[in-house]
Design an enzyme around this catalytic site. Structure first.
Site, PDB file in Angstrom:
ATOM      1  N   GLY B 196     -26.374  53.513 -14.861  1.00  0.00           N
ATOM      2  CA  GLY B 196     -25.707  53.547 -16.148  1.00  0.00           C
ATOM      3  C   GLY B 196     -24.840  52.345 -16.436  1.00  0.00           C
ATOM      4  O   GLY B 196     -25.075  51.260 -15.930  1.00  0.00           O
ATOM      5  N   ASN B 221     -36.331  58.154 -17.530  1.00  0.00           N
ATOM      6  CA  ASN B 221     -34.990  58.433 -17.048  1.00  0.00           C
ATOM      7  C   ASN B 221     -34.273  57.138 -16.718  1.00  0.00           C
ATOM      8  O   ASN B 221     -34.771  56.328 -15.944  1.00  0.00           O
ATOM      9  CB  ASN B 221     -35.058  59.337 -15.822  1.00  0.00           C
ATOM     10  CG  ASN B 221     -35.637  60.686 -16.196  1.00  0.00           C
ATOM     11  OD1 ASN B 221     -35.270  61.266 -17.213  1.00  0.00           O
ATOM     12  ND2 ASN B 221     -36.594  61.151 -15.388  1.00  0.00           N
ATOM     13  N   LEU B 222     -33.145  56.982 -17.294  1.00  0.00           N
ATOM     14  CA  LEU B 222     -32.354  55.761 -17.172  1.00  0.00           C
ATOM     15  C   LEU B 222     -32.242  55.306 -15.720  1.00  0.00           C
ATOM     16  O   LEU B 222     -31.738  56.022 -14.875  1.00  0.00           O
ATOM     17  CB  LEU B 222     -30.953  56.038 -17.738  1.00  0.00           C
ATOM     18  CG  LEU B 222     -29.976  54.875 -17.683  1.00  0.00           C
ATOM     19  CD1 LEU B 222     -30.486  53.700 -18.490  1.00  0.00           C
ATOM     20  CD2 LEU B 222     -28.613  55.326 -18.151  1.00  0.00           C
ATOM     21  N   ASP B 223     -32.676  54.097 -15.447  1.00  0.00           N
ATOM     22  CA  ASP B 223     -32.512  53.479 -14.133  1.00  0.00           C
ATOM     23  C   ASP B 223     -33.174  54.271 -13.016  1.00  0.00           C
ATOM     24  O   ASP B 223     -32.797  54.152 -11.858  1.00  0.00           O
ATOM     25  CB  ASP B 223     -31.019  53.281 -13.806  1.00  0.00           C
ATOM     26  CG  ASP B 223     -30.324  52.440 -14.857  1.00  0.00           C
ATOM     27  OD1 ASP B 223     -31.002  51.608 -15.486  1.00  0.00           O
ATOM     28  OD2 ASP B 223     -29.113  52.616 -15.059  1.00  0.00           O
ATOM     29  N   GLU B 224     -34.157  55.087 -13.354  1.00  0.00           N
ATOM     30  CA  GLU B 224     -34.797  55.888 -12.313  1.00  0.00           C
ATOM     31  C   GLU B 224     -36.265  55.547 -12.124  1.00  0.00           C
ATOM     32  O   GLU B 224     -36.996  56.256 -11.458  1.00  0.00           O
ATOM     33  CB  GLU B 224     -34.613  57.375 -12.607  1.00  0.00           C
ATOM     34  CG  GLU B 224     -33.151  57.762 -12.590  1.00  0.00           C
ATOM     35  CD  GLU B 224     -32.927  59.266 -12.529  1.00  0.00           C
ATOM     36  OE1 GLU B 224     -33.891  60.023 -12.654  1.00  0.00           O
ATOM     37  OE2 GLU B 224     -31.755  59.647 -12.373  1.00  0.00           O
TER      38      GLU B 224
END
Lengths: 278, 278, 278, 278
Positions: B196, B221-224
C-alpha cells in the site's frame, strides 16, 4: 525403487539431450530434476539428472556410453553418506560449524577424523566422539610432516573429501596430487584478491570496503584452484584488521559449509580450473 | 537459420523431456540452452529451450502438441523487439533508467509512449523523441480516467507490456483484466511487507534494518501479484524515511529494469500467483 | 542562519572532542550531526560536524585552530553545488545514470562539461544541454592528448571533481598530480582483484562466483588509489564474460553515483591511501 | 586504569555534546570511541562513549546528571561477561552457533543454562557442561508452563538476557513484562513480512524471491518488538519451503548471534519500538 544422480560431461553435439533422455525413457526412469549447461567456448556439455526407477546400473551406464561421444564422463551415483576428513589448526568457527551440522544430521557425511597440527581443538572434537589426531609439524620438514598426515588419511578407507577448515599450512604439490579434486579449502578473502598469508591484514592495508571468503578445490598453485563458492560482507574505516577477521569468520564458515554441501550432493563439475554447479 | 525460444508448460508425466527432445531432434534443431523445472507439489512441468535450425514453425508446434499432454501451453517465439508502454507519475529515476537503457540499445524493446497523470516528466521524455501523453486524473473519477488511458494504450498496436515505472495510482480490476499478465509494476518495498501507500514511511516507523523493492505482475489485489524480482539494501537508525526513499530509488530502478529484461527475453512463466524464471 | 560542514583531521590527543565542542558551544552553534573516528594505529582523529548558527567563519576557523594541534586540517564548508567535469569513452550507463540524477535534481552538482575521446556519446549528452567536447587521442601521443584535455578542463573555473564514468584510457602521473584527490574513477572489478584491462574477462577466466565494481580516487598507480565504495553481485558458470559485463554495469553505475554523492556532500577523508567516510 | 561504556539518552538540546565532553575532560577521561545520534523527529539524543581513565563512577554519574536534562538515561558500564539463559525447542543450528562461539571465547557471556520444552537438545548441550533444563509444556496450560520457566530463570542470579534460539512457543504478556527489553528472539522471516507461524511456508506460498531472518527484542505483540538485526538470502522457484527452511537456517543463526553480540557489548538503545545501534 532406486534414486540415482547421473552426471555427464561430454563434448557437445547436436542431439545429446535427445540421446540421454531416450536412454532414461527406455530404462523406464523418471526424471526428478534435470540440469544442463553448454560451455560454448569450449564446446563442453554438462548434465546432472536425478532419476528414479528400477534399473540395472551397469546397463544404464552401458546404454549411456553407447549414445554419448567417446571419452565422455559418466557417473551414476547412489546417494549415500560420503566419508570426509577435516584438517584444522587452531580456529574453532569453521570446524565447529561442520560439527554442529553433522550432529544435526544436516550433512550427507561421516566425519572419519579431524587432523590438526595442534591439540587446541581436541577438547571440542572429542565432545562429539570423533577421532582427533594431532600431527605436530614441529621439528619436521614439510614433506615428513605431510607424509605423516597422508599415512593417517590413508589409514581410513574410502575417503571422499578432505576439508581444510582453516588449516593454516601450505600443502605441497605432492600432497595435492594425492587427493586431486578431493581437497576443499576455505580461503579468508575474496579470491583472487589477497592470495597468501594474512588476507585480512592485506585487506585492511588496502582500505577495501568489502571483505569475503572463498571455498575452492586445492591445486598446486596456492589459492588458485577452482572456486566453488564466495560470499562477502561490507566493512568500513572503523574496522581494524582484527574486526575484519572476527566478522569474516561468519562468512568463512557459511561458505565452507555451503561448498561442502554442494560436493556431498554431487553438484559440482570441475574443468578448466573452474566449476559448473547445479 | 532461425533461432527460437520454445516455452512449454504442461502437467508433468514420465518421458516428457524425452518427447520434447525427440521432436527437436527430428526437426533437426540444435538446443542452445535448455531449462526445466518440475513443481512436484502441483505436478507441473516448465521448460524453456532456445533452439536453432531451419524449421516450419507450424510443424514444430503441431509436433510438440502431438506428444505433450492436452492443454499444455506451447509458445514458439522468434526473438524480436517487444512493444512497451511506460506509465509514470512524477519520479524520474525508474523511467530514466529505462530510457537510458533503451538509448544504449540494451533493451529488446520499442518504447511506444510514456503516459503520465502529470506533465513533470515530459521534458525528460521528449529529449528522447518518445511520445509523452499527459492524462490528468483531475476532475475525473477513477474509471473515466482509466478509460482515457485504455483508449490511449489501445491506440497503439501490439502492445506487449505496460511498465509501471512508479505510477502512483491504484489500478481498478477492470484495467488489470484488460492487460492480464502484461502489467509490470515496481513496488517500493520488500513485498509482502508494507503493502500500500508510503512503504518507506511504514518501514521507517517499524524500524527495519533492511529496505527493498519488488517488481511484480499486477493482478486485482493491490501489490499481491506474482513476484518477478526483489532486491534489498541495509539501512540503520540514522536514516529518515526520506533517506530510505532516496537510497531505495537505486534498488527500485535496478529491480524494475531487471524484471523488464526477463519479460522481454521470455524468461518468465506465471502460474499459481508465482513466477518460474529461467 | 547558516549551515556548515566542519571537517577536521588532526593528530589525536586527549580532550580533542571537548575542545572542538567547546568552540561550537561558544560560537553558539547547534550540532545537527556529528561523526568522529580515531585511527589508533596512526593516532589520527577525524571529525565531520554539521552545525547551524550565525557565525563569522573566519572567527570559527581561528577558534578551532587555536585549540587544535598544529597542522590539523580544518575545513568549513557552506553546502552548495560543486562543479564537476565528466570524462567518458563510449559506454552510456555510468554517464547516463549521472545525467538522469542531475536532471532529477538529486546531485549537489553542476556538470560543466563531458569530455570524451570519441563522439559516440554526444547525442545523449546534448539532449541535456551539457557541453560535449570530443578530444580524440588518434594520432596523438599520450602526453599531447592529455595536454589537450587539461587545457579543456582548465578553461572551466573552480572544477571540484573530475568523474571518470568509464573513461577507458590510463592517465599519466602528470595528469593525476594536476588534480590530486579530485579524480573519481569507477573500476569494473572488485579491487584489488583484476587490476588493469578487461577485468570481466579476467574474472570469467578465473571462474569467480561474484563480480564487483570499485569507485576510487585516482593516484599514480593504476587502480590503486583510495577506495570509496564497492559493491558486488553473484554470477555463476552460465555467465559468459559478456553477461558479466552486462550485469556488472548495474553495479558500476550505482557505485560510481554513490561515491560521487559522498564526495559532493563532503563526507570523505583521504589519508594513508584509504578513505574515512562519514 | 578503568575502561567504561557510557550510554546516554536524553532530550536533545544545544550544547549537549559540549557538556558531556566537558565532564569527560574534567574527569581526565580519554575517549576511545564516541557515537552520537539525534532523532530530530522525536528530539532525542543518544550517545555511546567508551572512555578510559581513573575515575570514581559515582562522581562521573553525578557530574553527568548535573549537566544533562532531567530524566536523561545515564548508564556507566564496566565491560564484563553478562549472564544469559538460552531457550530453545528442538532445532540445533541457532543454539549450536552460540555454543561454539561461547566455547571459542568469542562471546562476552556466561551461559547459565539452556531451557527447552523438549529434551532433544540435551545431548548437545551437555557436551559443553552447561545445565540443560527440560520443562515440558505437556498437560500444562500456558501460564502454568511459563510459571515453571520463570521459576527456573529466577533461580539464577543476575540474568542479563534471555535468548530465544528458535524457542517455538508464543510467550504471554506476563512473561514478557517480567523481562522487558531482556528477551532477544530470532524470527525466521524478514519482518514485518510473515508474522506468526510457518513463515517459510508463507514465503513459499507467496512466491518471494528473497527470504530472511530478524532478531528483535520481544514485546507483547507477536513478532512486533524492536528490530535489532536483519539479513536476507536469495531464493528462486526451485526452492521448496523445506529448501527455504534449510537455507534460512544459515541466516537465522548468524543474525541471532550478531544481535546477541550487540547486546552484550551494550551497543543497543531501545526507544519508540525501535533500536539505535552503535
Amino acid at each position: 525403487m532406486g534414486k540415482y544422480r547421473v552426471l555427464i560431461d561430454a563434448n557437445d553435439e547436436k542431439g545429446i539431450v535427445y540421446k540421454v533422455s531416450t536412454v532414461f525413457f527406455n530404462c523406464n526412469l523418471n526424471i526428478l530434476t534435470n540440469n544442463e549447461f553448454v560451455d560454448k567456448e569450449n564446446n563442453k556439455f554438462f548434465m546432472r539428472s536425478v532419476v528414479e526407477g528400477d534399473v540395472n546400473l551397469d546397463n544404464l551406464n552401458k546404454s549411456l556410453r553407447d549414445v554419448l561421444p567417446k571419452d565422455s564422463g559418466i557417473e551414476i551415483i547412489e546417494p549415500k553418506k560420503k566419508n570426509i576428513i577435516i584438517m584444522a589448526t587452531k580456529e574453532m568457527h569453521a570446524l565447529g560449524d561442520i560439527l554442529i551440522r553433522h550432529e544435526a544430521g544436516e550433512l550427507e557425511a561421516n566425519i572419519l577424523a579431524v587432523i590438526s597440527n595442534y591439540d587446541e581443538l581436541e577438547s571440542l572434537v572429542s565432545k562429539f566422539n570423533i577421532p582427533y589426531v594431532t600431527i605436530s609439524h614441529e621439528n619436521l620438514d614439510r614433506s615428513d610432516h605431510e607424509a605423516k598426515i597422508i599415512e593417517c588419511i590413508n589409514s581410513y578407507k574410502d575417503v571422499d573429501y578432505i576439508v581444510l577448515a582453516k588449516y593454516m599450512r601450505i600443502l605441497t604439490p605432492k600432497f595435492v596430487e594425492e587427493y586431486e579434486d578431493k581437497i576443499i579449502n576455505i580461503h579468508h578473502s575474496f579470491l583472487p584478491a589477497f592470495i597468501g598469508a594474512n588476507p585480512y591484514k592485506q585487506a585492511y592495508n588496502r582500505g577495501v570496503k568489502i571483505i569475503g571468503a572463498t571455498a575452492h578445490f586445492v591445486n598446486n598453485n596456492l589459492d588458485e584452484g577452482p572456486i566453488i563458492s564466495q560470499e562477502v560482507i561490507h566493512v568500513d574505516h572503523a574496522y581494524s584488521w582484527r574486526d575484519m577477521q572476527r566478522s569474516g569468520r561468519n562468512v568463512e564458515k557459511i561458505v565452507l559449509s555451503q561448498a561442502l554441501k554442494l560436493a556431498l550432493e554431487d553438484r559440482i563439475f570441475v574443468y578448466a580450473n573452474k566449476t559448473v554447479i547445479f
